[in-house]
Scaffold this motif. Structure first.
Motif, PDB file in Angstrom:
ATOM      1  N   THR A  52       3.338   6.550  -4.753  1.00  0.00           N
ATOM      2  CA  THR A  52       4.397   6.736  -3.762  1.00  0.00           C
ATOM      3  C   THR A  52       4.223   8.079  -3.073  1.00  0.00           C
ATOM      4  O   THR A  52       4.307   9.119  -3.730  1.00  0.00           O
ATOM      5  N   GLU A 106       0.128   4.227   2.545  1.00  0.00           N
ATOM      6  CA  GLU A 106       0.218   3.487   1.302  1.00  0.00           C
ATOM      7  C   GLU A 106      -0.647   4.138   0.228  1.00  0.00           C
ATOM      8  O   GLU A 106      -1.716   4.672   0.516  1.00  0.00           O
ATOM      9  N   SER A 141       6.085   9.108  -8.614  1.00  0.00           N
ATOM     10  CA  SER A 141       5.498   7.810  -8.903  1.00  0.00           C
ATOM     11  C   SER A 141       4.060   7.847  -8.410  1.00  0.00           C
ATOM     12  O   SER A 141       3.803   8.344  -7.317  1.00  0.00           O
TER      13      SER A 141
END
Length: 126
Positions: free
Chosen positions: A109, A46, A106
């Motif tokens: 991401t 993450e 992003s």
């Protein structure tokens, strides 16, 4: 050749602080973004925080905002993640990463980041 080397991980008690460092070599473009990611056992990687090398614009995940701060020292090509008020759920391997200059990922991401460090372990005990 782009290389990233993390350091600064360790074991702390809940409520403590750590500062991670990421030394980046081989990048020259100000379009690079440096991201900090983490991965706990059995969980997906993450995004935690990111910073644009040129503008200094930052992004944070909701789970760490107001506790973590990303910063950069371009003079020494080093990027930092100051982590305060650590919680047991922050326990993970932490990685820094950057993109190829022809890509605009992003900011939180993992898929858009091409170069990764080896990681540094952060363990927070309750």
């Amino acid at each position: 050749q782009v290389q990233l080397v993390e350091s600064g991980g360790g074991s702390v008690q809940a409520g403590g602080s750590l500062r991670l460092s990421c030394v980046v070599t081989g990048i020259t473009s100000h379009s690079n973004i440096i991201g900090w990611f983490r991965q706990a056992p059995g969980k997906e990687r993450e995004g935690v925080a990111s910073i644009y090398r040129g503008s200094g614009r930052t992004h944070y995940s909701a789970t760490v905002k107001a506790r973590f701060t990303i910063s950069q020292d371009n003079a020494v090509n080093t990027f930092y993640l100051q982590m305060n008020s650590l919680k047991p759920e922050d326990t993970a391997m932490y990685y820094c990463a950057t993109n190829s200059p022809d890509k605009a990922p992003s900011p939180l991401t993992a898929a858009g980041f091409d170069y990764w460090g080896q990681g540094t372990q952060v363990t927070v005990s309750s």
